[in-house]
Design an enzyme around this catalytic site. Structure first.
Site, PDB file in Angstrom:
ATOM      1  N   SER A 182      -9.682   1.780   2.757  1.00 15.83           N
ATOM      2  CA  SER A 182      -8.905   2.307   2.007  1.00 15.83           C
ATOM      3  C   SER A 182      -8.004   1.725   1.288  1.00 15.83           C
ATOM      4  O   SER A 182      -7.222   2.324   0.344  1.00 15.83           O
ATOM      5  CB  SER A 182      -8.562   3.431   2.769  1.00 15.83           C
ATOM      6  OG  SER A 182      -7.165   2.945   3.753  1.00 15.83           O
ATOM      7  N   SER A 235      -9.674  -0.969   7.178  1.00 10.39           N
ATOM      8  CA  SER A 235      -9.233  -0.452   5.816  1.00 10.39           C
ATOM      9  C   SER A 235      -8.707  -1.665   5.228  1.00 10.39           C
ATOM     10  O   SER A 235      -8.326  -1.463   3.755  1.00 10.39           O
ATOM     11  CB  SER A 235      -8.379   0.768   5.968  1.00 10.39           C
ATOM     12  OG  SER A 235      -8.820   1.920   5.749  1.00 10.39           O
ATOM     13  N   LYS A 267       0.832  -1.307   0.052  1.00  9.89           N
ATOM     14  CA  LYS A 267      -0.041  -0.154   0.139  1.00  9.89           C
ATOM     15  C   LYS A 267       0.636   1.224  -0.078  1.00  9.89           C
ATOM     16  O   LYS A 267       2.111   1.451   0.797  1.00  9.89           O
ATOM     17  CB  LYS A 267      -0.819  -0.089   1.166  1.00  9.89           C
ATOM     18  CG  LYS A 267      -2.019   0.934   0.960  1.00  9.89           C
ATOM     19  CD  LYS A 267      -2.877   0.757   2.567  1.00  9.89           C
ATOM     20  CE  LYS A 267      -4.139   1.962   2.512  1.00  9.89           C
ATOM     21  NZ  LYS A 267      -4.926   1.842   3.556  1.00  9.89           N
TER      22      LYS A 267
END
Lengths: 485, 97, 487
Positions: free
Chosen positions: C155, C179, C80
Site C-alpha cells: 500500500s 506494504s 506515507k
C-alpha cells in the site's frame, strides 16, 4: 397459588467504581480530576481516540485494582490481558472500550470473591476488572425528546474497576447495604471515594422467582439504586398480577422522573467481539507482589468495627453505622480522643448527625462541622447549659456554619432558663389558665408531665427541664397543702 | 460443483449493522458473494491441526509496560478545533432515541 | 542537475555539509522534479513546500554557522499519509480523513525532524493501507515510474514511486503484510521492514496493530540502514516498542557473506509464482553463493497457511481500529439533523470509507463475531504460533531465509481490482514476516520484461544486521539492470 408479593427477588449488581485517588486517567496522562471542569478540557489525543494514538497503562491503577481484589477476598490472576469490547456509542471515543473481560472465558484481574454483610449474609463476587470510563452525554430536555446529545469527554478514559456480583441479593434494601459495604471497603483502602458525584455507579439485574432477567442501566448512585430497584420490582409485580409476561430487556433509570424506561426493543442483537488489545502487553502479577500487598493491607471495615467496639466500648450497631462511612468513623475517632463519653458521642453521630446529612443530601466532608464543634456541643449538654433538644438545633447549625456550639448558643440565646423566679411566674400563669389539668395533676403523674410540657412550651424549650419539673411539683405541693388546710 | 454459501444476506445485514456501515440491497448480495469466496479461502486453515497450540496475540514478549500516575497538562482547545459539530464546548452528537 | 536527485542520501548529506550544495537548492530541485513528473506519477497527496524550504534554510544556516546538524541534514523525505504530521493533513487516502490535521507528530516524524530531515510531502497509498497496488485511494492511483500503465505496488505505493521517480531521496512507508516490500520490489527499490517493536507505532494510523511497522523505502541499502537508524528506538508512548539497545545498522554495510547459510523455502516458489521472477531470484541466490554464502532448499509447510491467517488477523484488528471513525470528534461527517446516532454513524461510514475498507471491516467483524471467533480469529492466531515456531526452528540452521518479494511482476492498473482475493494473493510471500514479527528486506535483484524484480531476505528478530549485510553484498555485486524510468 403463590401470591405475587411473596415471589423471591434476586438481584445482581455490576458496580463501576472510579479509582478516584489516581491523578491521571487509565491510559493517558490527562488529569482525572475532571469534576469541576468545563466540558472537554481534560482531553488529549489518546483519550479522544485520535488516529495513531496508543494507550499506556497507569501503574497505580493496576496496583489499586489488585488491592481491591484482595480486600474482596478474590483470587488475583498471575497474568492478565486487556481486551477490546467492541460496540458503538457516542460517549466512546474509539467505539470500543478497553476492558479486561473476555467472553471467551479469559482472565480478568481477579475473580471469585465475596463480601460479608453486617449480619453475616454473603454476597459472592464473580469478577473484578479494570476498564476505562466513557464520556458523559447530556440532553436538551430528556433523553427521549432531545434532538441532539451533547458529549463531554472529560470523563472518557478515567480508570474504573468493574465489580460483578452473583444474583445473591434478595431485596433493594440488601442491595443498598451491599453497596454501602463495598463503598466503605474501597474507602478504607483509600482508592475510591464514593462521595464524589458519579464515582460509583451501577447496573442492576433483577428477576422475580427465577423469571426473566431485566437489566437496569444508568444508576448514578447507591441511593438511586434502591429507588430504581424498588420501582422495578413494583413494575414487574404489577405485570405479573395482570398475568403478563416480563420480557428480557435493558431498561434505563430516569433519575428525574424516578421510573425505569425501555429505551428500545433491540433491532439487532449486540455482539461485543472481544479480542485481546494488540496495543497493550500482558500484565504479570507475582505471588510475591500479592503477598506484599496483603501484608500492607489497611484496616478494613470489619476490623475497624471490632476495634471501635473494643477501644471505645460503643455498641455494635453504632460501630456498624460508623464504619459504613469511613469519613464518619474517622470523625468519631478524632472526637473520641478529646471526649470521654464515646458511647454518647457515637449516638449523636449515627443518630442526629447522619439523619441531618441525609436530609441535606450532603456528605460529611461537604459540611463545615469539625470534631471540636461536636465536643463543644457535648460539653454544653454535660454542664447543663443547653438541653438535648436545643443541642439538636445547635448541631444542625454547626453543619451549616462550622461555628462552635458556644457561639451558636450565644447568638441565638439558646441558653437554658435556669432563673427559678421567672419560671415560677410563668407557672402561676399556666396554673391559672389550665385549672382542669391542675386538678388532674393533683391525682395523676401523667398530668404533671403535661404541665411541665406547658412550661417548656412557654420558654420555647429553653427552660432547664429538671428545674421546670421541680418548680411545677413545688407549686402542686403548695396547692395540695393549701387545700388540706 | 455447487459452491456452498458461507455468508447469507441476513448475516451480511447483521455484520453491516455491527460495523455501522449502511449498505443497499444490491450491496448485500455483492458482499454475501465476495465474502463467501474469501471465507472459503480462509477455511484453508481447517486443514491444519492446532490442538494444544496457544495463540500468538503479541509477537513481542515484553510484559508489564506501564507508566507512572503523573498528570500531563494538555492544551485546552487543541482538540475542539477539529470537531466537526459543536455546541459551546460540547461535541454535538445526533439524538440518542 | 537531476544528478543531485539520483544521489543516495549518504552522499547528499556530505555535499550539503561541505556546502557544495545548499539544502535549499537541493530541496528546490526536488520540487522542480515533482512539478515535472507528478502529474503522471501521482505519488503525493499533500506537498509541504513552504515548510520544507523553511526547514532547508534552517539547516543551511546551521551549517554556515558551524552548528551541529542531524544525521539526515537537509534530506528530502516523503512520508506515507498514514503517519501523523503536526499541522499537515494526514488522510490515509480516505474521504473519512480528507481534512484531518493531526495536532501531533508521529514519533518517527519527531525523530526525522530532530535529525534535520526535510519532509517534502505526504504520499499516496491504498486507503488505510489496505491494498497492494495503491489503486484504492480516495485521490486516485499512483503509477509505476518504470511503466506508467502499471501499479507501483502497495500500500505504500506513493512513497515508492516518489523515491523511484526522483521526487524524494528517502521515504517512509508502513508494512503490515508487505506494504513496503511490495512497492519497493515493484519500483526497483530497497524496502526494510524492521522487527516488530523496533520502531514506535505512535502516530501511525492503525490498520492492523499487531502486524505493522513503519519502514523505510530507499534507493539503496545504505540509505535503508541510515533511515532505520534514525527511526528505530524505544518509545514509552508505544507499549509494544522494545528497548533493544542496538548498535547502528550502518556499521553492517560490509560486503561479506562468507559462511552465511541461507534457507530457501520451496513454498515461496510454488504455484502462482511467475517463472521469470523465480529465475531472477534464483540468480541472485546463486550470486550470493559465488560470494561465499551457501543455500539449502527447505520446506516450511506452515507458509501455505500464512496468507489466510494474516488476512483473518489483519481484518479483525482493522474492524475494531476503524470503529472510531464515526464523524463526531474529527473527520468526515454528513449533515445528520433528524437522524438517530446509529443511523448517522452508518451513513457517515458508508460515505467516508471506500469499497475495500468496508469489505475488510465486514470480514473482520465476521471473524470476531460470536460463533465464528474460534474458527477464524482464534484459529488464525494459533496458526501464527505454528508459523513462528517453524521459523524459529529454521533459524537454528540458517542465518537468513530467501524468497521472491512478490510472486509476480508489477501488474497493470485495474488488472486485479475486480477480484479482491486475487489482490490478496499478491501478499503471499510477504505476510510471513509480519505474522512472526521478524525483520525482512526487499532488494532489487534484476528485471524481467523491462520490469523490476526484488529478492526478499528474512532474519531472526532484531537481526536486521544480517539483512543489511546480505542485501548490501548483493547490491554491490549484481550487474546494474537496464531498467529505465519512463518519465
Amino acid at each position: 397459588m403463590q401470591e405475587v408479593a411473596d415471589l423471591k427477588v434476586r438481584i445482581g449488581l455490576e458496580v463501576h467504581c472510579q479509582l478516584t485517588s489516581l491523578k491521571s486517567k487509565l491510559f493517558c496522562g490527562c488529569s482525572a480530576d475532571y469534576r469541576q471542569s468545563e466540558p472537554n478540557t481534560h482531553i488529549c489525543p489518546v483519550c479522544m481516540g485520535l488516529p495513531g494514538t496508543l494507550p499506556v497503562v497507569n501503574r497505580r491503577a493496576v496496583e489499586d485494582a489488585v488491592l481491591a481484589a484482595l480486600a474482596l477476598n478474590m483470587e488475583v490472576s498471575s497474568r492478565t490481558l486487556f481486551y477490546r469490547k467492541n460496540y458503538f456509542y457516542p460517549d466512546m471515543p474509539k467505539n470500543f472500550q478497553i476492558s479486561q473481560y473476555d467472553r471467551a472465558g479469559g482472565i480478568p484481574i481477579a475473580k471469585n470473591g465475596y463480601i460479608k454483610l453486617d449480619g453475616g449474609k454473603i454476597v459472592r463476587i464473580t469478577r473484578l476488572q479494570l476498564e476505562e470510563d466513557p464520556g458523559k452525554l447530556s440532553y436538551e430536555g430528556t433523553i427521549e425528546t432531545s434532538r441532539v446529545a451533547l458529549v463531554d469527554y472529560n470523563r472518557a478514559g478515567v480508570a474504573l474497576i468493574e465489580i460483578v456480583t452473583e444474583p445473591d441479593m434478595n431485596s433493594p434494601r440488601e442491595a443498598r447495604v451491599f453497596l454501602q459495604k463495598l463503598r466503605s471497603i474501597l474507602e478504607h483502602l483509600g482508592i475510591s471515594s464514593g462521595e464524589l458525584e458519579g464515582s460509583m455507579r451501577c447496573d442492576a439485574n433483577i428477576s422475580i422467582e427465577s423469571g426473566t432477567r431485566v437489566e437496569i442501566k444508568n444508576i448514578s448512585s447507591f441511593k438511586e439504586a434502591e429507588r430504581a430497584l424498588n420501582f422495578e420490582i413494583t413494575r414487574q409485580r404489577n405485570l405479573l398480577r395482570k398475568g403478563m409476561r416480563i420480557g428480557r430487556e435493558t431498561r434505563h433509570w430516569d433519575e428525574t422522573r424516578r421510573i425505569t424506561i425501555s429505551l428500545r426493543v433491540k433491532e439487532e442483537e449486540e455482539d461485543y467481539r472481544y479480542f485481546p488489545e494488540p496495543d497493550l502487553v500482558p500484565i504479570v502479577i507475582t505471588s510475591e507482589q500479592i503477598e506484599n500487598r496483603k501484608s500492607a493491607m489497611p484496616e478494613l471495615p470489619d476490623r475497624h468495627k471490632e476495634r471501635l467496639m473494643a477501644q471505645y466500648g460503643i455498641p455494635l450497631q453504632n460501630a456498624e453505622v460508623l464504619t459504613e462511612n469511613k469519613a464518619l468513623a474517622e470523625f468519631f475517632e478524632e472526637c473520641a480522643r478529646k471526649y470521654n463519653r464515646p458511647d454518647l458521642l457515637s449516638n449523636w453521630l449515627v443518630g442526629d448527625l447522619l439523619s441531618y446529612l441525609y436530609e441535606m443530601g450532603l456528605e460529611l466532608r461537604e459540611t463545615k462541622i469539625t470534631p471540636e464543634n461536636v465536643i463543644s456541643m457535648l460539653k454544653l449538654i454535660d454542664c447543663g447549659t443547653i438541653s438535648g433538644k436545643i443541642a439538636k438545633d445547635v448541631l444542625k447549625e454547626m453543619l451549616l456554619t462550622g461555628k462552635s456550639a458556644e457561639e451558636i448558643v450565644e447568638e441565638k440565646s439558646m441558653k437554658r432558663i435556669a432563673d427559678e423566679e421567672y419560671l415560677k411566674q410563668l407557672t402561676e400563669k399556666i396554673f391559672a389558665s389550665n385549672p382542669g389539668a391542675v386538678r388532674d395533676a393533683l391525682r395523676m403523674e401523667k398530668a404533671v408531665r403535661f404541665l411541665v410540657g406547658q412550661l417548656m412550651k412557654e420558654t420555647c424549650g429553653k427552660a432547664d427541664p429538671q428545674l421546670a419539673n421541680i418548680v411545677i411539683k413545688e407549686r402542686l405541693k403548695r396547692l395540695r397543702d393549701e387545700e388540706s388546710r | 460443483m455447487v459452491r456452498e454459501k458461507q455468508v447469507t444476506r441476513e448475516q451480511v445485514r447483521h455484520l453491516a449493522w455491527l460495523s455501522r456501515i449502511r449498505i443497499s440491497k444490491a450491496e448485500e448480495r455483492k458482499y454475501a458473494e465476495e465474502m463467501s469466496e474469501i471465507l472459503r479461502y480462509f477455511r484453508k486453515l481447517d486443514d491444519i491441526d492446532t490442538t494444544g497450540i496457544p495463540p500468538t496475540y503479541h509477537v513481542v514478549e515484553v510484559v508489564n509496560v506501564m507508566r507512572d500516575d503523573e498528570p500531563q497538562p494538555n492544551p485546552p482547545n487543541q482538540l475542539l478545533g477539529i470537531v466537526p459539530a459543536r455546541k459551546g464546548r460540547f461535541v454535538k452528537a445526533p439524538r440518542i432515541v | 542537475m537531476s544528478d543531485l536527485l539520483e544521489l543516495p542520501a549518504s552522499r547528499l548529506i556530505s555535499k550539503i555539509r561541505a556546502q557544495e550544495v545548499s539544502a535549499e537548492e537541493y530541496i528546490s530541485k526536488c520540487y522542480e522534479r515533482i512539478e515535472k513528473v507528478e502529474k503522471r506519477i501521482h505519488a503525493f497527496i499533500t506537498l509541504t513546500e513552504k515548510m520544507a524550504l523553511e526547514k532547508a534554510r534552517e539547516v543551511d544556516a546551521k551549517i554556515r554557522s558551524n552548528r551541529s546538524v542531524g544525521s539526515l541534514a537537509g534530506i528530502a523525505v516523503a512520508v506515507k499519509d498514514n503517519i501523523c504530521t503536526l499541522g499537515v493533513r494526514t488522510t490515509c487516502a480516505s474521504k473519512m480523513l480528507e481534512s484531518f490535521t493531526p495536532p501531533y507528530d508521529a514519533t518517527v516524524v519527531e525523530r526525522l525532524k530532530s535529525q534535520d530531515a526535510v519532509i517534502i510531502g505526504k504520499t499516496n497509498m491504498d486507503e488505510f493501507a489496505m491494498g497492494s497496488s495503491t489503486e484504492h485511494s480516495r485521490f486516485g492511483p499512483t503509477r509505476n515510474p518504470y511503466d506508467l500503465s502499471r501499479v507501483p505496488g502497495g500500500s505504500s505505493g506513493g512513497s515508492a514511486a516518489a523515491v523511484a521517480s526522483l521526487e524524494a531521496t528517502l521515504a517512509l512507508g508502513s508494512d503490515t503484510g508487505g506494504s513496503v516490500r511490495c512497492p519497493a520490489s515493484f519500483c526497483n527499490l530497497v524496502g526494510l521492514k524492521p522487527t516488530y517493536g523496533l520502531v514506535s507505532r505512535y502516530g501511525l494510523i492503525a490498520y492492523a496493530n499487531s502486524l505493522e511497522q513503519i519502514s523505510p523505502i530507499t534507493k539503496c541499502v545504505a540509505d535503508a540502514a541510515l533511515l532505520t537508524d534514525v527511526i528505530a528506538g524505544h518509545d514509552n508512548r508505544d507499549s509494544t516498542s522494545i528497548d533493544a539497545g542496538r548498535s547502528s545498522l550502518s556499521r553492517h554495510l560490509v560486503e561479506n557473506v562468507a559462511g552465511m547459510r541461507i534457507g530457501v523455502p520451496q513454498e515461496f516458489f510454488g504455484r502462482g509464482t511467475d517463472r521469470d521472477v523465480s529465475k531472477v531470484v534464483w540468480k541472485a541466490i546463486t550470486k550470493l553463493e559465488e560470494l561465499g554464502a551457501s543455500h539449502t532448499e527447505i520446506k516450511l509447510e506452515c507458509l501455505d497457511y500464512a496468507l489466510a491467517s494474516y488476512y483473518i488477523i489483519a481484518t479483525s484488528e482493522a474492524s475494531s481500529n476503524l470503529a472510531r471513525y464515526d464523524g463526531l470528534r474529527y473527520g468526515f461527517r454528513l449533515e445528520d439533523d433528524g437522524y438517530d446516532w446509529s443511523t448517522a454513524f452508518s451513513r457517515n461510514r458508508r460515505s467516508g470509507f471506500g469499497a475495500e475498507v468496508k469489505r475488510r471491516i465486514m470480514l473482520g467483524t465476521f471473524a470476531l463475531s460470536a460463533g465464528y471467533y474460534d474458527e477464524y480469529y482464534l484459529k488464525a492466531q494459533r496458526v501464527r504460533t505454528l508459523i513462528r515456531q517453524e521459523l524459529e526452528k529454521a533459524f537454528k540452521s540458517f542465518e537468513l531465509l530467501a524468497a521472491p518479494t512478490m510472486p509476480i511482476l508489477p501488474f497493470r492498473l485495474k488488472e486485479k481490482l475486480r477480484d479482491p482475493l486475487e489482490m490478496y494473493m499478491c501478499d503471499v510471500d510477504t505476510v510471513v514476516a509480519n505474522l512472526a514479527g521478524i525483520p525482512a528486506i526487499s532488494v532489487p535483484c534484476g528485471s524481467s520484461r523491462g520490469l523490476p524484480v526484488g529478492i526478499q531476505f528474512m532474519a531472526p528478530v532484531f537481526r536486521e544486521d544480517l539483512l543489511i549485510r546480505a542485501a548490501y553484498t548483493l547490491e554491490q555485486n549484481l550487474v546494474q539492470t537496464s531498467l529505465k524510468l519512463k518519465i
